[in-house]
Design a protein around this motif. Sequence first.
Motif, PDB file in Angstrom:
ATOM      1  N   TRP A  55      45.867  39.015  12.614  1.00 34.42           N
ATOM      2  CA  TRP A  55      45.374  40.365  12.313  1.00 34.42           C
ATOM      3  C   TRP A  55      45.026  41.142  13.587  1.00 34.42           C
ATOM      4  O   TRP A  55      44.392  42.178  13.546  1.00 34.42           O
ATOM      5  N   ASP A  56      45.504  40.653  14.729  1.00 32.53           N
ATOM      6  CA  ASP A  56      45.283  41.364  15.986  1.00 32.53           C
ATOM      7  C   ASP A  56      46.141  42.625  16.055  1.00 32.53           C
ATOM      8  O   ASP A  56      47.134  42.770  15.345  1.00 32.53           O
ATOM      9  N   ILE A  57      45.743  43.531  16.948  1.00 35.35           N
ATOM     10  CA  ILE A  57      46.527  44.736  17.217  1.00 35.35           C
ATOM     11  C   ILE A  57      47.101  44.619  18.628  1.00 35.35           C
ATOM     12  O   ILE A  57      46.368  44.436  19.602  1.00 35.35           O
ATOM     13  N   VAL A  82      55.378  39.915  12.509  1.00 35.15           N
ATOM     14  CA  VAL A  82      55.049  41.173  13.166  1.00 35.15           C
ATOM     15  C   VAL A  82      55.118  42.324  12.154  1.00 35.15           C
ATOM     16  O   VAL A  82      56.050  42.419  11.362  1.00 35.15           O
ATOM     17  N   ASN A  83      54.118  43.193  12.203  1.00 35.79           N
ATOM     18  CA  ASN A  83      54.067  44.371  11.341  1.00 35.79           C
ATOM     19  C   ASN A  83      54.016  45.606  12.235  1.00 35.79           C
ATOM     20  O   ASN A  83      52.992  45.916  12.834  1.00 35.79           O
ATOM     21  N   LYS A  92      47.892  44.932   8.366  1.00 32.26           N
ATOM     22  CA  LYS A  92      47.905  43.827   7.408  1.00 32.26           C
ATOM     23  C   LYS A  92      47.143  42.651   7.998  1.00 32.26           C
ATOM     24  O   LYS A  92      47.248  42.355   9.180  1.00 32.26           O
ATOM     25  N   LYS A  93      46.392  41.976   7.146  1.00 31.85           N
ATOM     26  CA  LYS A  93      45.546  40.876   7.610  1.00 31.85           C
ATOM     27  C   LYS A  93      46.330  39.600   7.899  1.00 31.85           C
ATOM     28  O   LYS A  93      45.837  38.708   8.572  1.00 31.85           O
ATOM     29  N   ASP A  94      47.537  39.513   7.376  1.00 29.61           N
ATOM     30  CA  ASP A  94      48.309  38.288   7.558  1.00 29.61           C
ATOM     31  C   ASP A  94      49.433  38.460   8.570  1.00 29.61           C
ATOM     32  O   ASP A  94      50.324  37.618   8.671  1.00 29.61           O
ATOM     33  N   LYS A  95      49.405  39.560   9.350  1.00 28.77           N
ATOM     34  CA  LYS A  95      50.451  39.793  10.337  1.00 28.77           C
ATOM     35  C   LYS A  95      49.859  40.346  11.632  1.00 28.77           C
ATOM     36  O   LYS A  95      48.758  40.898  11.635  1.00 28.77           O
TER      37      LYS A  95
END
Length: 325
Positions: A55-57, A82-83, A92-95
């Motif tokens: 969930w990092d940016i 990757v999102n 997204k919390k899972d990407k």
Amino acid sequence: MTEKIENLWEKHISVLLNELVDAIKIFDNKQNIIVDCTLWMAGHFIEIAKKSNSWDILIWFDADEKNLNLAKKRIENSIKNVNFIKNLEEQKKDKINVFLINSNFWNLKEELEKIWIKKITWIYYDLGLSSLHLDEAERWFSFMQEGPLDMRLDKTKWITAKDVVNSYTKEKLREIFIKYWESSQANKISSKIIEKRKQKKFETTIDLAEIIAGPPREKAKIFQAIRIEVNKELEMLEKSLNDAINLLEKDWIIFVISFHSLEDRITKQIFKRETRDCICSDLICSCNHKKSLKLLNKKPILPTKEEIEKNPRSRSAKARIAQKI
């Protein structure tokens, strides 16, 4: 595009990759916001993404739109979670959430404000050119191939290398050759350019390379000086480093890889200034400056012998690391 994308990816070998990735500390209990100011072919990105939480940016800058698109394809091919997002609402919390920003790192602060990012937890710069830039004749970053005198990293900017060599005065040419080349030959080369263009305007890389006597290293320095002028690289670097330090959260890291003495000098001077409480030249302090950094390496990190043998272009690389306090 005549060459396979996979071959283009492999042309750019990320310098000091292990040293940079090892310096990154990812915290599991918070969202890490990591900024790469020079994406190139995403070599550093891919290894950093492997360490990141889901969930990092991750924010990546590249002024070259073509380079950005090639790197995006490589990321999609290498990292499955990757999102790619355009605003924070798309997280997204899972990407791993990724912003790809088509802009120069000079605009670091302004571009982050557009996406509502006010603080970051890690930032790094790889200031060398991509091998694609050096090998691709149409960009005019190398005197080894014939191509138009362009040299812009950002194609939306109007000034090109052709403009510089065909319109700058002798005094202005001499100034940039001394400033960015630091050579006693600056006056001689400036005169040659002026005399040559009286007969015929410069159009290609070969036109310019032919009037520069001496070994390839001297030609490379002239080309480098003009490239720095076209892209305003040193002014951009100074502004961006100052903005990056202000944006960093306490205890987090800034990592800079430079490839020539002018870039390294700017980095070293800014880091040194920010490790001092007073930057006054007088005996009595009136600046009210407070130190904001702690150096994590007193001497620059250099590539290993093994890396230089594998990638000769890494031989001039130096890395400096500092921590926000």
